[in-house]
Design an enzyme around this catalytic site. Structure first.
Site, PDB file in Angstrom:
ATOM      1  N   CYS A 115       0.816  -1.229   0.000  1.00 20.60           N
ATOM      2  CA  CYS A 115       0.000   0.000   0.000  1.00 20.60           C
ATOM      3  C   CYS A 115       0.846   1.273   0.000  1.00 20.60           C
ATOM      4  CB  CYS A 115      -0.962   0.011   1.187  1.00 20.60           C
ATOM      5  SG  CYS A 115      -2.138  -1.343   1.110  1.00 20.60           S
ATOM      6  N   HIS A 252      -3.415   7.630   1.461  1.00 22.92           N
ATOM      7  CA  HIS A 252      -3.793   6.268   1.086  1.00 22.92           C
ATOM      8  C   HIS A 252      -5.220   6.046   1.581  1.00 22.92           C
ATOM      9  CE1 HIS A 252      -3.949   2.066   0.508  1.00 22.92           C
ATOM     10  NE2 HIS A 252      -3.779   1.729   1.779  1.00 22.92           N
ATOM     11  N   ASN A 282     -10.071   0.050  -0.627  1.00 24.36           N
ATOM     12  CA  ASN A 282      -8.615   0.118  -0.519  1.00 24.36           C
ATOM     13  C   ASN A 282      -8.007  -0.537  -1.768  1.00 24.36           C
ATOM     14  OD1 ASN A 282      -5.914  -0.207   0.084  1.00 24.36           O
ATOM     15  ND2 ASN A 282      -6.255  -0.905   2.185  1.00 24.36           N
TER      16      ASN A 282
HETATM   17  O1  UT7 Z   1      -3.942  -0.617   3.321  1.00 23.80           O
HETATM   18  C1  UT7 Z   1      -3.133  -1.274   4.223  1.00 23.80           C
HETATM   19  C2  UT7 Z   1      -3.356  -0.764   5.553  1.00 23.80           C
HETATM   20  N1  UT7 Z   1      -4.564  -1.337   6.093  1.00 23.80           N
HETATM   21  C3  UT7 Z   1      -5.284  -0.616   6.901  1.00 23.80           C
HETATM   22  O2  UT7 Z   1      -4.987   0.516   7.114  1.00 23.80           O
HETATM   23  C4  UT7 Z   1      -6.440  -1.284   7.616  1.00 23.80           C
HETATM   24  C5  UT7 Z   1      -6.411  -0.900   9.058  1.00 23.80           C
HETATM   25  N2  UT7 Z   1      -7.466  -1.474   9.826  1.00 23.80           N
HETATM   26  C6  UT7 Z   1      -8.777  -1.129   9.694  1.00 23.80           C
HETATM   27  O3  UT7 Z   1      -9.113  -0.361   8.825  1.00 23.80           O
HETATM   28  C7  UT7 Z   1      -9.765  -1.672  10.666  1.00 23.80           C
HETATM   29  O4  UT7 Z   1      -9.082  -2.295  11.747  1.00 23.80           O
HETATM   30  C8  UT7 Z   1     -10.755  -2.691  10.052  1.00 23.80           C
HETATM   31  C9  UT7 Z   1     -11.706  -1.979   9.122  1.00 23.80           C
HETATM   32  C10 UT7 Z   1     -10.009  -3.758   9.304  1.00 23.80           C
HETATM   33  C11 UT7 Z   1     -11.584  -3.365  11.154  1.00 23.80           C
HETATM   34  O5  UT7 Z   1     -12.260  -2.377  11.922  1.00 23.80           O
HETATM   35  P1  UT7 Z   1     -12.198  -2.436  13.508  1.00 23.80           P
HETATM   36  O6  UT7 Z   1     -13.038  -1.341  13.986  1.00 23.80           O
HETATM   37  O7  UT7 Z   1     -10.752  -2.430  13.901  1.00 23.80           O
HETATM   38  O8  UT7 Z   1     -12.893  -3.804  13.822  1.00 23.80           O
HETATM   39  P2  UT7 Z   1     -12.321  -5.042  14.619  1.00 23.80           P
HETATM   40  O9  UT7 Z   1     -11.326  -5.782  13.801  1.00 23.80           O
HETATM   41  O10 UT7 Z   1     -11.939  -4.627  15.999  1.00 23.80           O
HETATM   42  O11 UT7 Z   1     -13.639  -5.902  14.725  1.00 23.80           O
HETATM   43  C12 UT7 Z   1     -14.780  -5.464  15.497  1.00 23.80           C
HETATM   44  C13 UT7 Z   1     -15.892  -6.463  15.315  1.00 23.80           C
HETATM   45  C14 UT7 Z   1     -15.458  -7.899  15.525  1.00 23.80           C
HETATM   46  O12 UT7 Z   1     -16.505  -8.589  16.173  1.00 23.80           O
HETATM   47  P3  UT7 Z   1     -16.481  -8.875  17.743  1.00 23.80           P
HETATM   48  O13 UT7 Z   1     -15.228  -9.650  17.992  1.00 23.80           O
HETATM   49  O14 UT7 Z   1     -16.447  -7.500  18.381  1.00 23.80           O
HETATM   50  O15 UT7 Z   1     -17.729  -9.630  17.970  1.00 23.80           O
HETATM   51  C15 UT7 Z   1     -15.303  -8.427  14.132  1.00 23.80           C
HETATM   52  O16 UT7 Z   1     -15.484  -9.822  14.056  1.00 23.80           O
HETATM   53  O17 UT7 Z   1     -16.379  -6.383  13.974  1.00 23.80           O
HETATM   54  C16 UT7 Z   1     -16.423  -7.699  13.425  1.00 23.80           C
HETATM   55  N3  UT7 Z   1     -16.222  -7.575  11.967  1.00 23.80           N
HETATM   56  C17 UT7 Z   1     -17.257  -7.428  11.139  1.00 23.80           C
HETATM   57  N4  UT7 Z   1     -18.588  -7.320  11.341  1.00 23.80           N
HETATM   58  C18 UT7 Z   1     -19.374  -7.164  10.279  1.00 23.80           C
HETATM   59  C19 UT7 Z   1     -15.074  -7.606  11.259  1.00 23.80           C
HETATM   60  N5  UT7 Z   1     -15.349  -7.457   9.961  1.00 23.80           N
HETATM   61  C20 UT7 Z   1     -16.694  -7.343   9.860  1.00 23.80           C
HETATM   62  C21 UT7 Z   1     -17.568  -7.176   8.771  1.00 23.80           C
HETATM   63  N6  UT7 Z   1     -18.886  -7.080   9.025  1.00 23.80           N
HETATM   64  N7  UT7 Z   1     -17.137  -7.080   7.488  1.00 23.80           N
END
Ligand code: UT7
Length: 325
Positions: A115, A252, A282
């Site tokens: 990225c 980005h 992304n």
């Molecule tokens: O380009 C390279 C660089 N990459 C990035 O910059 C990505 C950086 N990270 C992010 O953008 C975020 O961390 C994500 C968008 C990937 C995830 O968001 P988050 O707010 O950090 O969510 P999380 O991983 O803490 O997950 C929260 C909850 C979890 O459920 P529980 O454990 O709280 O029950 C996940 O299982 O959201 C759940 N979850 C989803 N729910 C519905 C994860 N993906 C999804 C989904 N739909 N697609």
């Protein structure tokens, strides 16, 4: 002191025809449009058609950038193409684009910094121009991340999209101060201790297969906000400018929450940040040149504007660049 500046003289982009709205994922995964929108800012993304390759996207973006610059492939000395999803293990995707745009001299190569790839490619192109090794360089970011998704993993497959963007840089004399047009500074960083936070679980010398993307999203998120703001500030300091002199941050496009927090940390209001994540998702190395091209088309970025570009991704690899358009 007169020096060679790498000045933007054209840009362009290409997005595959197929648009996939968030709601489509609701059919196969336990997810929702609402979750994707509120956690990432993404509303839709483009996916390449069967048989449509990274080089096809890159070539269309390159031709659009050349047209914008009033140039052809014959006028280009070098292609630096950033991608993590090359057509083949070798030759480079850049040489495929070189052939496709009718460029029969000079040289072309790929840069692998995921990225952050476009920032790295800008850094390489800037060095080629500053050192006099090239007069005009085509810098491309192109990806088909849809090819490396695990479609059963809702935490990653809803985030990424396909696309390509390109920028033509031309050597022009500058005075060496912040009033010059062109790239004023770059700041490149990587730290391999964080390989496991974001990677593809395959590869030629390990599994002899392409593999799929794996990410510890929350961990990447935390690193992103801190490292992007630090790198942005370093790039501004190297250029001798402050945040109030930035007309546009072109970040980005991974997550709107990262974009917002990073801009806030650097003291730049969101009215001066280019945001395209809602329409592209992304697109890894393609995201910044796509955003540049869309922002030019929207009339946001004007001649003479000061830009700060910043990106982070697998490696971790991250960086920033300042450029006066
Ligand atoms: O380009 C390279 C660089 N990459 C990035 O910059 C990505 C950086 N990270 C992010 O953008 C975020 O961390 C994500 C968008 C990937 C995830 O968001 P988050 O707010 O950090 O969510 P999380 O991983 O803490 O997950 C929260 C909850 C979890 O459920 P529980 O454990 O709280 O029950 C996940 O299982 O959201 C759940 N979850 C989803 N729910 C519905 C994860 N993906 C999804 C989904 N739909 N697609």
């Amino acid at each position: 002191m007169t020096l060679n500046r790498a000045v933007a003289v054209g840009c362009g982009h290409y997005l595959p025809e197929r648009v996939v709205e968030n709601a489509e994922f609701e059919k196969s995964l336990e997810t929702s449009d609402e979750w994707i929108r509120t956690r990432t800012g993404i509303e839709r993304r483009h996916f390449a058609a069967d048989g449509e390759k990274t080089s096809d996207l890159a070539t269309k973006a390159a031709l659009a950038a050349l047209e914008d610059a009033g140039l052809t492939g014959h006028d280009i000395d070098a292609i630096v193409l950033a991608t993590a999803t090359p057509d083949q293990t070798f030759p480079s995707t850049a040489t495929r684009v070189q052939h496709a745009i009718g460029m029969e001299k000079g040289f072309a190569f790929d840069v692998a910094a995921v990225c952050a790839g476009f920032i790295y490619a800008l850094g390489m192109a800037n060095s080629l121009i500053a050192s006099g090794q090239a007069h005009r360089v085509l810098v491309i970011g192109a990806e088909t991340f849809s090819r490396i998704m695990d479609w059963s993993d809702r935490s990653t497959c809803v985030l990424f999209g396909d696309g390509a963007g390109a920028l033509v840089l031309e050597s022009r004399p500058g005075n060496g101060d912040k009033n010059d047009r062109g790239i004023l500074s770059t700041d490149l960083n990587s730290d391999g201790r964080y390989n496991d936070l974001l990677y593809v679980d395959g590869g030629v010398s390990s599994t002899q297969s392409a593999g799929v993307l794996r990410m510890q999203g929350q961990e990447v998120f935390k690193h992103a906000v801190v490292k992007l703001a630090e790198s942005g500030e370093t790039a501004m300091a190297k250029a001798g400018i402050t945040a109030d002199e930035i007309d546009w941050i072109v970040p980005h496009q991974a997550n709107l929450r990262i974009i917002t927090r990073t801009a806030h940390k650097m003291g730049v209001p969101m009215t001066r940040v280019v945001v395209t994540v809602q329409d592209h998702g992304n697109t890894s190395a393609a995201s910044i040149p796509l955003a540049l091209s869309v922002a030019r088309a929207r009339g946001q970025i004007k001649d003479g504007d000061m830009l700060l570009m910043e990106a982070i991704g697998g490696g971790l690899a991250w960086g920033a660049a300042t450029m006066r358009w």
